[in-house]
Enzyme design. Structure first.
Site, PDB file in Angstrom:
ATOM      1  N   ARG A 133       0.813  -1.218   0.000  1.00 39.42           N
ATOM      2  CA  ARG A 133       0.000   0.000   0.000  1.00 39.42           C
ATOM      3  C   ARG A 133       0.850   1.273   0.000  1.00 39.42           C
ATOM      4  NH1 ARG A 133      -3.283  -3.075   3.653  1.00 39.42           N
ATOM      5  NH2 ARG A 133      -2.365  -2.021   5.469  1.00 39.42           N
TER       6      ARG A 133
ATOM      7  N   ASN B 155      -6.922 -17.756  12.792  1.00 42.84           N
ATOM      8  CA  ASN B 155      -6.440 -18.748  13.754  1.00 42.84           C
ATOM      9  C   ASN B 155      -7.381 -18.879  14.949  1.00 42.84           C
ATOM     10  OD1 ASN B 155      -4.786 -20.004  15.884  1.00 42.84           O
ATOM     11  ND2 ASN B 155      -3.126 -19.800  14.423  1.00 42.84           N
ATOM     12  N   CYS B 156      -7.849 -17.756  15.453  1.00 41.24           N
ATOM     13  CA  CYS B 156      -8.691 -17.772  16.657  1.00 41.24           C
ATOM     14  C   CYS B 156     -10.073 -18.359  16.395  1.00 41.24           C
ATOM     15  CB  CYS B 156      -8.823 -16.363  17.227  1.00 41.24           C
ATOM     16  SG  CYS B 156      -7.248 -15.659  17.760  1.00 41.24           S
TER      17      CYS B 156
ATOM     18  N   TYR C  66      14.363  -8.563  10.048  1.00 48.65           N
ATOM     19  CA  TYR C  66      13.360  -8.138  11.022  1.00 48.65           C
ATOM     20  C   TYR C  66      12.489  -9.342  11.404  1.00 48.65           C
ATOM     21  CZ  TYR C  66      14.683  -3.504   9.290  1.00 48.65           C
ATOM     22  OH  TYR C  66      15.385  -2.381   8.930  1.00 48.65           O
ATOM     23  N   ALA C  67      11.715  -9.186  12.467  1.00 47.68           N
ATOM     24  CA  ALA C  67      10.830 -10.283  12.890  1.00 47.68           C
ATOM     25  C   ALA C  67       9.569  -9.714  13.530  1.00 47.68           C
ATOM     26  CB  ALA C  67      11.543 -11.217  13.867  1.00 47.68           C
TER      27      ALA C  67
ATOM     28  N   GLY D  12       5.375 -11.036  15.147  1.00 47.04           N
ATOM     29  CA  GLY D  12       4.430 -12.098  15.487  1.00 47.04           C
ATOM     30  C   GLY D  12       4.784 -12.882  16.732  1.00 47.04           C
TER      31      GLY D  12
ATOM     32  N   TYR E 292     -24.029   5.245  29.191  1.00 40.39           N
ATOM     33  CA  TYR E 292     -24.915   4.726  30.230  1.00 40.39           C
ATOM     34  C   TYR E 292     -26.384   4.857  29.850  1.00 40.39           C
ATOM     35  CZ  TYR E 292     -28.014   4.941  34.245  1.00 40.39           C
ATOM     36  OH  TYR E 292     -29.078   4.753  35.074  1.00 40.39           O
TER      37      TYR E 292
END
Length: 560
Positions: free
Chosen positions: A21, A41-42, A279-280, A282, A427
Site C-alpha cells: 500500500r 487462527n482464533c 526483522y521479525a 508475530g 450509560y
C-alpha cells in the site's frame, strides 16, 4: 527494494499488505511452507464446534486473492531451510518436489509463528491425539469428528485454546473432560478470578481434573487411555493437546540471530533482529513488557497485526515508529461465561517483586433494577503510591469485553485508578449503571490508598480467620442463616452502631458481606469508632465461596 517475508498469517501478511500500500514498485516475496497464508487462527475451534459453518470463512485471504489485490509473489509449500545474512540470501525448499533453490533479499522479515508444545509423554504420538494450531490441524480434527462420530474426548491443557475446544466439543454433543496439571484453569489469571469457571464446568457436566498431569497415553482398541499422575485412567475416543506453544526460532538460530531470555527472537524497538536488514514479527518475537520492562512473549493476533504495520513503515520510511509492546490483553468465551485479562495479575506482580495492591468488585452488568442484570467480577492491581493501573481481570456473563477494553486502554496509556474513577462510559439502564463497575474499581482502589479500608484476598482472609481474629458477618440474619464462614458473628451493618460494645478491640477484625459494599460501610463505622485493626474480604462471600469450593476432579461419563 526487494522484501522477502517468511511466513504469513497475522504478522507476515499484514507486513506484506502494508508494504504494497505504501510502495507500489517494491518487489515483495512471501514464502510459506504450508498451503495457507492468511487465516483466522482464533476461529478454528468454532469451526470444529459447528458455530462457524463455512470453512472458507476462516481463510481471510487465499494466495490467489492476496496476489490479485496486492501483486505479491506468493510461494506456498516453500520452506526456508537456511539464511545467510552475510550475502543476504536464503535457501528455499519446494515441499512438493524437494528441490532447493537460492533466493536473495534486500530486507528479510521473519514471521514463523509458534509451534505446539508436545512434551515427551509416552504414547503422545498415538493415533487420535491431535494438536490445534493451523487450518491443516483443524481439517484433521473436523474430519475425525464428522466421520467417526466420537462420543468422548479429553482436552489436555486448560488455557484459552483448551477451554474453547472443550466448549465447542461439548456444543456438538461430545462428552468432554479437561485435564490440567496446574491448580486452576487459565493459569495466567489469579485463582479467585478463575474459580467461577471451575464451578461453571460442573454446571455444564464437563469433567475437570486439576493438579493432575498426564503420565502416559495408551491405545486401547479404538479408544485412547489417558493415564494421570493420580493413577486415574480416563478413556476417550480422541485427545486434543493444548499444553501451550513456544516460539518457532529454528530459522533464526540457524542464521545466528540473537535469541532472548524467554526463548523468542530478540528484536529492538524498531522490530529489527540482531542482524542488519533482518526483522521479525508475530508470535516468535520477544519484547519488553510495557509494565514490567522484562522480556515477554505475546501469542496474540492483535499485536502481530500492529507489528506488521509498524515494521512496513519503518522499512520504507526509515526507523521512525517504535513498537511499544503488548500488555497481553486476551479474552475467551467459556460456555456461558466470558473471562478476560490485561496487564499483570497479582501473582505475576508478586513474582516480579513489583509493589502493588489489588481489589475485587462484584457488580451487575447493568442497572440492577432493569431486568436481566448478571453478576461480573472485576479485579484490578495498582501501584499503592501513585495509583498507576498495572492489571485487570474480568469474568462474567455480559459486558465483560467492554470493561476489559476500558482497563486495557487505561493501562496502555499509562493511566491510573484515578482515571478509572473519571471514565465516562455510555450509560442507560440496559447497558450499564450510572456508576459503572470500572468506576467502582477505581473508587475502591482510592479508598485503599487513602487507608479507608484494608482488603484481604479470599486466601488471606481464610488464613487470618483461623487465627486469633474476630470474624464479623454484616449481612442480614436471613442471609447468615443460609450459609456463613465458620465462626463468624452476625451483626447486620444497619444495626452495627448499637452493638459496638460486643466487638473486641484487641483482635483483628475480619469483615465480610455478600459482595463487598456493606463490608466497606461497616469498616468505616468501626474505624471511626476506635477500631484500628480492621480488614475487609475483597469481593465478598460470593468470591470467597467460589474460590474455596472443593474441586471434585470428576468426569461425567464412563466408557467401557
Amino acid at each position: 527494494m526487494k522484501y522477502v517475508i517468511v511466513g504469513g498469517v497475522a504478522g507476515g501478511a499484514t507486513t506484506a499488505a502494508r508494504l504494497r500500500r505504501i510502495d507500489e514498485n517494491a518487489e515483495i516475496i512471501m514464502l510459506e511452507k504450508g498451503p495457507h497464508i492468511s487465516y483466522a487462527n482464533c476461529g478454528l475451534p468454532y469451526y470444529i464446534g459447528g458455530i462457524i459453518k463455512d470453512r472458507d470463512k476462516l481463510l481471510v485471504q487465499t494466495p490467489e486473492s492476496f496476489n490479485a489485490r496486492f501483486n505479491i509473489d506468493i510461494r506456498i509449500h516453500s520452506e526456508v531451510v537456511s539464511v545467510n545474512s552475510a550475502d543476504k540470501s536464503l535457501e528455499v525448499k519446494k515441499m512438493q518436489t524437494g528441490e532447493v533453490y537460492t533466493e536473495t533479499y534486500d530486507k528479510l522479515i521473519l514471521s514463523p509463528g509458534a509451534s505446539p508444545i508436545k512434551p515427551p509423554i509416552p504414547g503422545i504420538n498415538s493415533p487420535n491425539i491431535f494438536t490445534l494450531r493451523n487450518v491443516l490441524d483443524t481439517d484433521k480434527i473436523k474430519a475425525f469428528v464428522d466421520d467417526e462420530y466420537p462420543r468422548t474426548a479429553v482436552v489436555v491443557g486448560a488455557g484459552f485454546i483448551g477451554l474453547e475446544m472443550a466448549e465447542n466439543l461439548h456444543h456438538i454433543g461430545v462428552k468432554v473432560t479437561v485435564v490440567e496439571a496446574a491448580s486452576q484453569v487459565m493459569n495466567m489469571m489469579d485463582s479467585e478470578i478463575a474459580a467461577p469457571l471451575h464451578q461453571h464446568f460442573k454446571e455444564k457436566n464437563v469433567g475437570l481434573f486439576l493438579e493432575d498431569a498426564v503420565k502416559e497415553f495408551v491405545p486401547n482398541g479404538e479408544l485412547t487411555e489417558v493415564h494421570l499422575s493420580s493413577e486415574r485412567i480416563i478413556k476417550a475416543d480422541f485427545v486434543i493437546l493444548s499444553i501451550g506453544v513456544r516460539p518457532d526460532t529454528f530459522l533464526a538460530k540457524s542464521a545466528g540471530i540473537k535469541i532472548g531470555e524467554t526463548g523468542g527472537i530478540w528484536v529492538d524497538e524498531y522490530l529489527q533482529t540482531s542482524k542488519e536488514d533482518i526483522y521479525a514479527v508475530g508470535d516468535a518475537i520477544e519484547f519488553p513488557h510495557p509494565i514490567s520492562g522484562k522480556p515477554s512473549l505475546a501469542f496474540l493476533a492483535g499485536p502481530a497485526n500492529k507489528q506488521g504495520r509498524i515494521l512496513a513503515d519503518n522499512m520504507v520510511f526509515g526507523h521512525k515508529r517504535k513498537y511499544q509492546g503488548s500488555i497481553g490483553t486476551a479474552i475467551a468465551k467459556v460456555f456461558d461465561l466470558t473471562a478476560g485479562i490485561t496487564g499483570l495479575t497479582h501473582k505475576g506482580l508478586k513474582a516480579l517483586g513489583i509493589k502493588h495492591e489489588s481489589t475485587i468488585v462484584n457488580a451487575g452488568s447493568h442497572a440492577g433494577y432493569y431486568p436481566g442484570a448478571k453478576q461480573m467480577i472485576i479485579k484490578i492491581s495498582f501501584n499503592p503510591e501513585n495509583g498507576k493501573l498495572l492489571g485487570g481481570q474480568v469474568v462474567g456473563y455480559d459486558g465483560v469485553d467492554k470493561r476489559l477494553d476500558l482497563l486495557a486502554t487505561t493501562i496502555k496509556n499509562g493511566g491510573t485508578i484515578y482515571d478509572l474513577e473519571e471514565i465516562e462510559h455510555a450509560y442507560a439502564p440496559p447497558f450499564s449503571s450510572a456508576k459503572d463497575p470500572v468506576n467502582q474499581a477505581g473508587f475502591n482502589a482510592e479508598n485503599i490508598i487513602n487507608g479507608f479500608f484494608k482488603p484481604l484476598s479470599p486466601f488471606q482472609f481464610k488464613k487470618l480467620s483461623i487465627e486469633d481474629s474476630f470474624v464479623l458477618d454484616v449481612r442480614t440474619p436471613k442471609e447468615y442463616d443460609l450459609g456463613a464462614i465458620v465462626g463468624a458473628v452476625n451483626i447486620e451493618v444497619d444495626d452495627l452502631r448499637n452493638h459496638l460494645n460486643e466487638i473486641p478491640k484487641n483482635k483483628k477484625l475480619l469483615i465480610y458481606c455478600a459482595a463487598g459494599l456493606r463490608g466497606y460501610i461497616a469498616a468505616r463505622i468501626l474505624r471511626q469508632n476506635g477500631f484500628d485493626d480492621v480488614y475487609n474480604l475483597s469481593g465478598g462471600l460470593k468470591v470467597y465461596n467460589q474460590t474455596m469450593a472443593e474441586q471434585s476432579n470428576a468426569i461425567f461419563y464412563e466408557v467401557n
